[in-house]
Design a protein around this motif. Structure first.
Motif: not given
Lengths: 641, 164, 361
Positions: A173, A194, A235-236, A268, C168, C170-171, C173, C178, C312
């Motif tokens: 990352s 990442m 990470s992302h 993550r 988004n 990405a957040w 997980f 997905e 977040k």
């Protein structure tokens, strides 16, 4: 019993895992012989390591693994405890050879070799921080640029494509846009898999106060700043970044979680604040993540054999090629001896154990295998680490997040390297836990000894808060030049008796180049603390602290005249690579000059240290070696007659 | 009868712990390890000494109207007997660090067979629930994570966020 | 304006609003079971329930993406009283064949979990109302409506939402599947497929479909995950015999420990009167409610186009909320039994009323 494979790899750490995965994806058959246990390789086993960590009073880097040293060794033969299930090979006081749990010996040298290492499937990555800095171009050319050390057989640009492979395999990352400032060039279209692990509040606090700051050395000004540190920690993903590995699935990078339950844990970093010694979420890279893919591959085949200690490398009668490996197998009771044959052999343990095995396998102990240069075991290097610490004016929220998310940059390269060591400066997010074992000692000191008055109640709660919120540590990891007198060797009769394995014997000390560098570093630390309005609290203790022996020496260039250093666990140099068989042990592909079917891989091949934590460079070298082995096998050579 | 007394002693133990640690009774109970700590203490201390300890500390805290008075009472109580200080310090450290520190073997406070009276962390929970992490405004290392990127923001110090 | 289209659209939006409520309503029961489990015990069961809870959160996001794809400037409301049912409660608009209650990890809790996730074709309709028999059936009706509206009006007219509002990815997980960005009929049907298959199983199989959909490691559907805990035993692929969906033969793989004792589970009670608690514990309860509704607020903000920042925040609040709930569950209701205080999922205003406190707005 004899086993046969295309490739036999000794050690299942990151080097062995990367080579195993690359070759199995290319259709070859590979065996990994691991001296330790597979404990971290199942969800339940990994949880047990975490539980052990919770219950160890000293939460040192080996704490998750320690219980197995003392309590859980399987009985292998008539009630005698088995050898290394896994061992904290702690540095012991000089000359103290009788320590029951000591493994390697030290004698003769001025300073203790202050690092430890692990014996477990996954190797040192089981307790590493995950720092993935690239070396700088200058680090490869120390002799021609600064007149010290030696040059590598190749420059940064030749290793660069392998850095990319390593970064994607580890899952690093970072932001390319920030890292180019280090002076290491990246291809324009490259991006890390990442996004960076975001900077801690402390990093931001220091960055703001160090803005525009510089230190002067020999009339030259070195700007000091704060830069995010690339990390093998999830990470992302960077959307659209392209995977350089041939076996990568299409699409964006998918973070690799727990090797046992990949879609459920560890995709993550969630801020467990214990990267060293163990990431309970498994968001930190360990070599087990790479191994999982190798073991599951349906193109080739990989076998992981644990609790197998390789004790000897056997050469053919002419002494040209490796014929087989002998190992001690304590996965069964009672333990047995075994032998493995392959077309190609790879030593992938670490800088100490690789050298030890080579030296232990020679007809005489001085001679060793692959040692026509006489350099096997010599030039042992670490990153001798100067710890400095201070109390900040403001609460900054120490003890949150990964152990380090950024470094103070500016001392990694410069003209001063002709005179003294450069340094990488790590910003510690965990207060003074490294130098002072806080917060434990904070509480113990406040509560007081039995004959002292005590602080309790509201006062205790408030003072713990005040102190802990303001702690900062800057660790200076010093470049150490190769020195033939810093070495590991073996001696007839100095063995770990339970399994007839030689013990490494280590001689180690710091030369004046490194001492002067450390003295300079102590002044830079003071200047930084001054600049950010912190009160420095660093002490140098000749006795070490908390039972850990540290290196201690006096130097007139330092602020106080005395200095103390610690080990970083960055073992390197003992089978250096080069272009000339007379002055190196392996060639640029990590192939032994003496034996065509033997590769000696890992950070032991590094001719010089630089200031980057060496694992990423070792991983890059592993990819280069894997490609070389693949070429050997496809060409049908070298085949043991 | 014995149950009743044991329960009263447990309540006295919590009251003493409140003043020593600076954490309220619900905060202590919130850890889930109060009972475990109490059992450890009972295993290490002689029953007579334990009763005296809690009786006398209870007396010192009688009719204290606020934290200041309670702390003053405990300061006086600590001066009464060296053994009280020795044990009080270990109770405080047990709550804060989850570590039990051995009582010196020559102490009158010790139980006849105090087999757990050695330096150790009695359980994973004792470590994870150490009050030191709450006092610090942090979380135990390796447990109770705070979420991705939670370390990027200013610390929440004693209720007020720092401006930067 | 095409009145027929807008009426049709409003009908679907209304269903999606209900879907959001249904998906959320399953979460507090799962959370209560997890909060009650003492760390170090029931590890396998805890990890299983966790994946289900996380995937239910994924379903909330998928529902938000569906709605945002079909409605410009949608205004989600997750924080008003009424969004969260006052347990015990029926699943919103269900056939009312069973009641969802808050309970610690227990056989009773698992019975309810199994009911929630039970595949439609394993259900014998017994409910009073004409609501859906299973969540899968609810989504099948939605799917038919969606196909109909697209068939009549076309993708472009139906999916008129702002693509920037898709959450988004990405957040999300640590769970299966997905986040699917919804932009047309095909992605909309995919989002629905993920929801249904994760809950009830894929293609009359034990497994969730994430393996096929996202090339993930094969994982059980929620219903079968809970059946495993009930049995204390893992399924083997061979247990997925055709025509034997309920696994009458049951899981036949390796066993694992399930322990409902007071040592392993905080025996939380939820039907007490909060006004009877000590004042500091009342404050903790209120603190929990405020945190949970901040969490819902952060989700609401993210769904309403708030970008990454509220995601977040929501992520961090999930941890804080968990620790607060565990602290409450460690409070004894009395010293004479193992009963512990359950965190009530009551809106802060409602809880304040029950505590006899004035609302502070």
């Amino acid at each position: 019993m004899e086993l046969q494979y295309d490739v036999a790899i000794v050690g299942s750490g990151i080097t062995g895992a990367i080579i195993a995965r690359w070759l199995t994806e290319r259709g070859h058959s590979v065996v990994l012989l691991e001296a330790g246990t597979p404990d971290g390789n199942s969800r339940a086993g990994f949880r047990q390591l975490t539980e052990t960590f919770y219950q160890e009073t000293a939460k040192v880097p080996s704490s998750p693994f320690r219980a197995q040293q003392s309590r859980d060794w399987p009985v292998y033969d008539s009630g005698v405890e088995a050898p290394t299930v896994l061992r904290d090979m702690a540095a012991r006081p000089l000359g103290d050879e009788a320590q029951a749990n000591a493994y390697y010996l030290q004698r003769g040298a001025e300073h203790p070799f202050a690092s430890t290492y692990l014996r477990i499937a996954g190797g040192t990555t089981m307790h590493w921080m995950g720092t993935c800095l690239r070396m700088l171009p200058a680090d490869f050319e120390m002799r021609s640029r600064y007149g010290v050390g030696v040059n590598w057989p190749f420059g940064y640009n030749e290793l660069e494509p392998f850095y990319r492979l390593a970064e994607w395999e580890i899952g690093v990352s970072a932001e390319r846009s920030e890292q180019v400032a280090s002076g290491a060039p990246y291809p324009a279209d490259y991006e890390y898999p990442m996004h960076k692990i975001p900077d801690s509040w402390l990093d931001q606090y220091l960055a703001k106060r160090l803005d525009g700051f510089s230190v002067a050395i020999d009339g030259q000004s070195y700007p000091i700043g704060v830069t995010n540190t690339p990390a093998g920690r999830n990470s992302h993903p960077h959307i659209g970044a392209k995977d350089p590995r041939f076996y990568a699935p299409p699409g964006n990078y998918r973070p690799v979680g727990d090797p046992d339950r990949p879609d459920q844990f560890g995709e993550r970093c969630v801020g467990n604040s214990s990267c060293v010694p163990i990431c309970p979420a498994n968001a930190k890279y360990t070599a087990l993540k790479t191994l999982r893919f190798a073991l599951a591959s349906d193109r080739g085949s990989a076998s992981l054999l644990t609790r197998r200690i390789v004790t000897r490398i056997n050469l053919d009668p002419a002494g040209k090629e490796v014929e087989s490996l002998d190992y001690f197998d304590y996965s069964v009771v009672p333990a047995i001896k075994g032998r493995v044959r392959a077309k190609v052999y790879v030593l992938a343990t670490n800088a100490i154990e690789n050298a030890k095995l080579l030296l232990a396998s020679g007809r005489s102990r001085e001679e060793g295998v692959a040692n026509s240069s006489g350099l096997v075991g010599r030039n042992l290097m670490d990153h001798p680490t100067l710890l400095t610490w201070a109390l900040l004016r403001d609460p900054i929220g120490a003890f949150r997040g990964p152990g380090s998310t950024a470094g103070v940059t500016g001392m990694r390269d410069g003209e001063f390297r002709s005179k003294f060591s450069s340094a990488r400066i790590e910003i510690g997010n965990w207060g003074w836990s490294w130098p002072k074992i806080t917060p434990d000692t904070t509480v113990i000191d406040l509560v007081g000894a039995d004959d002292k008055p005590t602080v309790f109640g509201q006062q205790l709660r408030q003072q713990v808060n005040f102190q802990s919120q303001r702690e900062v540590t800057l660790a200076f990891e010093m470049d150490q030049l190769p020195d033939e007198n810093n070495r590991i060797y073996v001696e007839e009769g100095v063995i770990e008796a339970r399994h007839s394995e030689f013990r490494p014997i280590i001689d180690f000390s710091l030369d004046e180049y490194c001492r002067r560098g450390m003295a300079n570093a102590s002044k830079v630390a003071s200047a930084i603390y001054d600049r950010v309005g912190a009160t420095e609290k660093t002490e140098h203790n000749p006795e070490g602290r908390f039972g850990r022996k540290a290196g201690y020496f006096r130097h007139e260039d330092s602020e106080t005249g005395e200095l103390e250093f610690h080990g970083a666990g960055h073992l390197a140099g003992t089978h250096r690579m080069g272009n000339d068989p007379k002055s190196s042990v392996v060639d640029a592909d990590q192939r032994s000059w003496d034996h065509a079917n033997l590769y000696i891989a890992g950070c032991g091949s590094m001719p010089t240290m630089g200031t980057a934590n060496p694992t990423l460079t070792g991983a890059a070298l592993a990819f280069r070696t894997a490609q070389s082995i693949d070429r050997d096998l496809l060409a049908g050579k070298p085949v043991t007659p | 009868m014995e149950n009743r007394e044991s329960e009263d002693l447990f309540v006295s133990f919590l009251r003493l712990s409140e003043v020593l640690t600076g954490f309220s009774r619900p905060e202590l109970l919130a850890t889930g390890v109060a009972g475990e700590h109490w059992m450890l203490l009972k295993g290490c201390l002689g029953p007579r000494f334990l009763r005296e300890l809690l009786k006398s500390s209870g007396d010192a805290l009688t009719d204290t109207a606020n934290v200041e008075e309670a702390e003053a009472g405990i300061t006086r109580w600590l001066a009464e007997r060296d053994d009280y200080g020795i044990v009080a310090k270990r109770i405080t450290k047990l709550w804060y660090l989850g570590t039990w520190f051995a009582i010196p073997s020559n102490s009158d406070a010790l139980a006849a067979e105090a087999i757990h009276n050695k330096e150790h962390i009695p359980s994973s929970a004792a470590y994870r629930e150490g009050l030191v992490w709450k006092a610090m405004g942090s979380h135990p290392r390796g447990a109770k994570p705070t979420g991705f990127a939670s370390w990027t923001t200013a610390p929440d110090v004693l209720g007020s966020r720092q401006e930067e | 304006m095409n009145l027929r289209l807008e009426q049709h659209r409003a009908n679907i939006i209304s269903r999606l609003t209900t879907a959001m409520q249904i998906e959320h309503a399953t979460i507090p029961p799962y959370l209560c079971a997890m909060y009650s489990m003492v760390e170090g015990y029931n590890v396998a069961a805890w990890e299983t329930i966790r994946t289900v809870a996380i995937e239910e959160m994924l379903h909330m996001v998928l529902v938000a993406n569906l709605r945002n794809a079909m409605e410009h400037d949608a205004s989600f409301d997750l924080t008003s009283p009424g969004f969260v049912p006052e347990y015990p409660a029926y699943l919103p608009e269900s056939d009312q064949s069973f009641t969802v209650v808050l309970a610690p990890f227990s056989e009773k809790a698992l019975d309810i979990f199994v009911q929630i996730e039970r595949p439609g074709d394993l259900h014998t309709p017994t409910g009073e109302s004409d609501g859906y028999v299973s969540i899968g059936e609810f989504y099948n009706r939605l799917k038919e409506d969606l196909k109909a509206i697209v068939a009549e009006h076309g993708d472009d007219a139906v999916f008129c939402g702002d693509p920037a509002r898709q959450i988004n990815a990405a957040w999300y997980f640590n769970g299966g599947g997905e986040i699917v960005a919804v932009t047309d009929q095909s992605s909309a049907l995919r989002a629905i497929r993920v929801i249904v298959n994760q809950g009830e199983g894929f293609n009359h199989n034990l497994y969730s479909g994430d393996h096929e959909e996202f090339q993930e490691v094969q994982d059980l559907a929620h219903y079968y995950k809970f059946r495993e805990i009930q049995a204390g035993r893992r399924y083997l692929p061979a247990d997925a015999t055709c025509g034997n969906l309920d696994g009458a033969r049951g899981p036949s793989g390796e066993t694992f420990t399930v322990d409902y004792s007071a040592k392993a589970v905080r025996h939380a009670v939820f039907n007490y009167n909060p006004a009877d608690l000590d004042a500091p514990v009342q404050e903790m309860l209120l603190g929990f409610s405020q945190l949970y509704w901040q969490l819902l607020g952060a989700c609401e903000e993210a769904f309403n186009g708030g970008g990454a920042a509220p995601l977040k925040k929501a992520h961090e609040l999930m941890y804080v909320t968990k620790y607060k709930a565990e602290e409450i569950m460690n409070q004894p209701l009395d010293y004479h039994s193992d009963s512990r205080t359950g965190p009530l999922f009551l809106h802060p205003d409602v809880l304040r009323q029950k505590l006899g406190k004035a609302s502070d707005g």
